[in-house]
Scaffold this motif. Structure first.
Motif, PDB file in Angstrom:
ATOM      1  N   GLU A  41     -16.775  -4.962   4.776  1.00 21.40           N
ATOM      2  CA  GLU A  41     -15.928  -4.379   5.725  1.00 21.40           C
ATOM      3  C   GLU A  41     -14.506  -5.076   5.470  1.00 21.40           C
ATOM      4  N   HIS A  42     -14.489  -6.527   5.425  1.00 27.73           N
ATOM      5  CA  HIS A  42     -13.597  -7.410   5.274  1.00 27.73           C
ATOM      6  C   HIS A  42     -12.763  -7.130   3.853  1.00 27.73           C
ATOM      7  N   GLU A  43     -13.595  -7.020   2.903  1.00 26.99           N
ATOM      8  CA  GLU A  43     -12.950  -6.560   1.647  1.00 26.99           C
ATOM      9  C   GLU A  43     -12.245  -5.245   1.488  1.00 26.99           C
ATOM     10  N   LYS A  44     -12.886  -4.279   2.129  1.00 22.44           N
ATOM     11  CA  LYS A  44     -12.385  -3.064   2.377  1.00 22.44           C
ATOM     12  C   LYS A  44     -11.080  -3.109   3.022  1.00 22.44           C
ATOM     13  N   GLN A  45     -10.988  -3.907   4.036  1.00 19.09           N
ATOM     14  CA  GLN A  45      -9.774  -4.283   4.736  1.00 19.09           C
ATOM     15  C   GLN A  45      -8.635  -4.587   3.828  1.00 19.09           C
ATOM     16  N   LEU A  46      -9.123  -5.825   2.953  1.00 18.77           N
ATOM     17  CA  LEU A  46      -7.996  -6.415   2.191  1.00 18.77           C
ATOM     18  C   LEU A  46      -7.801  -5.440   1.076  1.00 18.77           C
ATOM     19  N   ALA A  47      -8.513  -4.782   0.601  1.00 17.20           N
ATOM     20  CA  ALA A  47      -8.109  -3.696  -0.527  1.00 17.20           C
ATOM     21  C   ALA A  47      -7.163  -2.692   0.213  1.00 17.20           C
ATOM     22  N   MET A  48      -7.317  -2.085   1.473  1.00 13.63           N
ATOM     23  CA  MET A  48      -6.375  -1.419   1.996  1.00 13.63           C
ATOM     24  C   MET A  48      -4.944  -1.878   2.145  1.00 13.63           C
ATOM     25  N   LYS A  49      -4.896  -3.209   2.609  1.00 14.80           N
ATOM     26  CA  LYS A  49      -3.875  -3.722   2.795  1.00 14.80           C
ATOM     27  C   LYS A  49      -3.013  -4.174   1.600  1.00 14.80           C
ATOM     28  N   PHE A  50      -3.699  -4.329   0.622  1.00 14.23           N
ATOM     29  CA  PHE A  50      -3.292  -4.773  -0.969  1.00 14.23           C
ATOM     30  C   PHE A  50      -2.580  -3.316  -1.347  1.00 14.23           C
ATOM     31  N   ASP A  51      -3.399  -2.327  -1.150  1.00  8.48           N
ATOM     32  CA  ASP A  51      -2.674  -1.131  -1.553  1.00  8.48           C
ATOM     33  C   ASP A  51      -1.253  -0.696  -0.449  1.00  8.48           C
ATOM     34  N   ASN A  52      -1.364  -0.956   0.693  1.00 10.14           N
ATOM     35  CA  ASN A  52      -0.545  -0.625   1.328  1.00 10.14           C
ATOM     36  C   ASN A  52       0.883  -1.318   1.513  1.00 10.14           C
ATOM     37  N   GLU A  53       0.626  -2.738   1.414  1.00 12.90           N
ATOM     38  CA  GLU A  53       1.617  -3.605   1.458  1.00 12.90           C
ATOM     39  C   GLU A  53       2.087  -3.980   0.104  1.00 12.90           C
ATOM     40  N   VAL A  54       1.358  -4.043  -0.950  1.00 17.55           N
ATOM     41  CA  VAL A  54       1.926  -4.412  -2.206  1.00 17.55           C
ATOM     42  C   VAL A  54       2.063  -3.421  -3.391  1.00 17.55           C
ATOM     43  N   VAL A  55       1.028  -2.732  -3.641  1.00 18.41           N
ATOM     44  CA  VAL A  55       1.019  -1.356  -4.503  1.00 18.41           C
ATOM     45  C   VAL A  55       2.374  -0.633  -4.021  1.00 18.41           C
ATOM     46  N   ARG A  56       2.051  -0.143  -2.854  1.00 17.39           N
ATOM     47  CA  ARG A  56       2.966   0.858  -2.327  1.00 17.39           C
ATOM     48  C   ARG A  56       4.326   0.380  -2.540  1.00 17.39           C
ATOM     49  N   SER A  57       4.685  -0.952  -2.090  1.00 22.17           N
ATOM     50  CA  SER A  57       5.884  -1.674  -2.195  1.00 22.17           C
ATOM     51  C   SER A  57       6.628  -1.554  -3.547  1.00 22.17           C
ATOM     52  N   HIS A  58       5.653  -1.927  -4.458  1.00 23.35           N
ATOM     53  CA  HIS A  58       6.053  -1.944  -5.980  1.00 23.35           C
ATOM     54  C   HIS A  58       6.394  -0.753  -6.382  1.00 23.35           C
ATOM     55  N   ASP A  59       5.449   0.322  -6.049  1.00 20.43           N
ATOM     56  CA  ASP A  59       5.975   1.643  -6.659  1.00 20.43           C
ATOM     57  C   ASP A  59       7.219   1.979  -5.990  1.00 20.43           C
ATOM     58  N   GLU A  60       7.548   2.101  -4.931  1.00 17.63           N
ATOM     59  CA  GLU A  60       8.895   2.385  -3.990  1.00 17.63           C
ATOM     60  C   GLU A  60      10.021   1.605  -4.827  1.00 17.63           C
ATOM     61  N   LEU A  61       9.612   0.394  -5.154  1.00 17.99           N
ATOM     62  CA  LEU A  61      10.901  -0.380  -5.834  1.00 17.99           C
ATOM     63  C   LEU A  61      10.958   0.117  -7.331  1.00 17.99           C
ATOM     64  N   LEU A  62       9.938   0.431  -8.049  1.00 16.93           N
ATOM     65  CA  LEU A  62       9.909   1.035  -9.308  1.00 16.93           C
ATOM     66  C   LEU A  62      10.545   2.477  -9.388  1.00 16.93           C
ATOM     67  N   ASP A  63      10.337   3.210  -8.163  1.00 21.42           N
ATOM     68  CA  ASP A  63      10.990   4.432  -8.212  1.00 21.42           C
ATOM     69  C   ASP A  63      12.654   4.212  -7.945  1.00 21.42           C
ATOM     70  N   GLN A  64      13.008   3.181  -7.275  1.00 17.85           N
ATOM     71  CA  GLN A  64      14.430   2.908  -6.999  1.00 17.85           C
ATOM     72  C   GLN A  64      14.996   2.889  -8.502  1.00 17.85           C
ATOM     73  N   ILE A  65      14.450   1.726  -8.928  1.00 18.64           N
ATOM     74  CA  ILE A  65      15.078   1.389 -10.229  1.00 18.64           C
ATOM     75  C   ILE A  65      15.063   2.445 -11.182  1.00 18.64           C
ATOM     76  N   GLN A  66      13.948   3.448 -11.302  1.00 17.49           N
ATOM     77  CA  GLN A  66      13.881   4.632 -12.115  1.00 17.49           C
ATOM     78  C   GLN A  66      15.083   5.426 -11.750  1.00 17.49           C
ATOM     79  N   GLN A  67      15.211   5.630 -10.682  1.00 20.31           N
ATOM     80  CA  GLN A  67      16.292   6.413 -10.156  1.00 20.31           C
ATOM     81  C   GLN A  67      17.544   6.200 -10.596  1.00 20.31           C
ATOM     82  N   LEU A  68      17.971   4.968 -10.864  1.00 21.08           N
ATOM     83  CA  LEU A  68      19.260   4.693 -11.176  1.00 21.08           C
ATOM     84  C   LEU A  68      19.354   4.958 -12.883  1.00 21.08           C
TER      85      LEU A  68
END
Length: 442
Positions: free
Chosen positions: A36-63
């Protein structure tokens, strides 16, 4: 009772043994809670790291896309462009109207002149009274009008109406720069478009005691410079300080009497009111000329100092009430004789070698090899460089002592009023400035 070899309990359920250890949070888990702890870590990784990375990538590509013009900064530039276009169009319409009026005036003038000639032509044709001189005269009048009209409509540089559009520096009309840190942002917000003015220059020039009394400073002193005076003495800075009682006409006349047209200007005012001023050497010449305007400027500098003296400073005897003229160079009889025209003044010679001797000594210093010479001190002495520094420091100390201890104003000049004067005054100002009178700076 738990024994020494029993494992710790799970940090989640606190029931089962914690046989799994997480090095990230330094906690122990049972197998079930670890999954259960590993599942929570995976969700946190997706929400806080992967999503932020994708949003930043979208902003760069938007330019890189064509819709980047929708950004706020580009919108500001676009708005400025439209505003500027409107202003340019209004200016062009105004210029066209003025041009039409000017052309119409010239057309009316040419028409009236031609009407007069037309009447004379008709009169002479009807009466048939004309000779060769009349023909030549009328032809000259017609040619003159044709020439004036030709200047109006021709396209070369000899035309009588010239349209000038080179007064705008289009490269500096709109400026983009990056704000480096928070201090720059705060400065931009607090003082947008801040520019250095004469009052700010006075605050930098005068010592602390007088910066608070701005009205007193502006009453005693002013900035005389306009385009004409800047061309008069191009070696002077943007702002100059002269007594407010001196007119620009007096400055122009006084400049004619000084080398390189360097008229007297104030460069430092101490906390006790004493002044340091600089000026080019007087061009006395063999006729022993003198300038009334120059004498008035020197006297005005003395008066501006005396206007700030307190009763205590006068009664204490610290103020000698006489301007000290420091000639940085060697003894000059002509300058000594000219100093007699200035009342309440004394003259001293600092005997600093001229710029040619200084340059020669500098070349000798660079050519000397003091690092690999046993008699390095003797070789250094032969360059006279230490002597030059000693004389320079002595001259600066003389100015500092008179200004600070004797409350006495000082006027500095040398053979051309440039190199030695600037060096000595700069050193004296550093000695007088309280900012440098500490272990860190001096």
């Amino acid at each position: 009772m738990a024994t020494k070899n029993e494992p710790n309990l799970c940090s989640i359920c606190n029931k089962s043994p914690g046989i799994r250890f997480c090095f990230g949070c330094n906690k122990q888990f049972c197998p079930k809670d670890l999954r259960e702890h590993e599942k929570q870590l995976a969700m946190k990784f997706d929400n806080e790291v992967v999503r932020s990375h994708d949003e930043l990538l979208d902003q760069i590509q938007q330019l890189e896309k064509s819709n980047y013009l929708s950004l706020d900064l580009f919108a500001q530039i676009e708005q400025w462009k439209q505003t500027t276009i409107n202003k340019v169009e209004r200016a062009a319409e105004k210029a066209q109207h003025e041009l039409a009026e000017l052309i119409d005036k010239k057309r009316i003038k040419a028409t009236k002149q031609l009407q007069s000639i037309t009447k004379e032509i008709r009169s002479r044709r009807e009466e048939e009274i004309f000779v060769e001189n009349d023909i030549d005269q009328l032809k000259q009048q017609i040619d003159k009008i044709r020439q004036q009209l030709g200047k109006l409509i021709q396209k070369d540089k000899t035309q009588s109406i010239i349209i000038e559009n080179n007064h705008i520096d289009w490269n500096q009309l709109l400026h983009i720069r990056k704000i480096e840190d928070e201090h720059d942002i705060e400065e931009q917000q607090q003082s947008p478009g801040k520019q250095t003015n004469f009052s700010t220059y006075l605050s930098d020039l005068f010592a602390t005691k007088f910066t608070s009394d701005t009205r007193n400073n502006e009453h005693l002193y002013r900035d005389p410079f306009n385009d004409e005076l800047i061309q008069l003495c191009p070696s002077y800075p943007k702002y100059c300080v002269v007594p407010s009682t001196i007119t620009n006409e007096e400055i122009r006349e006084a400049a004619k009497f000084r080398s390189y047209k360097q008229f007297p200007t104030i460069v430092w005012r101490h906390i006790n009111g004493a002044i340091i001023a600089r000026v080019g050497q007087p061009e006395v010449g063999w006729p022993l000329r003198h300038s009334k305007e120059d004498e008035n400027m020197i006297q005005a500098i003395i008066n501006s100092h005396n206007d700030t003296l307190t009763t205590n400073s006068i009664e204490s005897g610290k103020n000698l009430n006489r301007l000290l003229i420091l000639h940085v160079g060697s003894h000059d009889a002509a300058i000594k004789n000219y100093a007699k025209y200035h009342i309440n003044c004394n003259l001293e010679f600092m005997t600093l070698p001229d710029i040619h001797a200084i340059s020669r000594n500098a070349r000798m210093l660079r050519a000397s090899n003091t690092t690999q010479c046993e008699n390095w001190l003797s070789e250094l002495t032969l360059t006279h460089w230490l002597h030059n520094l000693s004389v320079l420091i002595k001259a600066a100390c003389c100015a500092v002592t008179n200004v600070d201890e004797h409350n006495r104003s000082v006027l500095v000049h040398c053979s051309n009023g440039q190199d030695h004067t600037s060096t000595m005054i700069t050193l004296a100002e550093i000695m007088l400035d309280s900012h440098y009178l500490n272990n860190k700076w001096f």
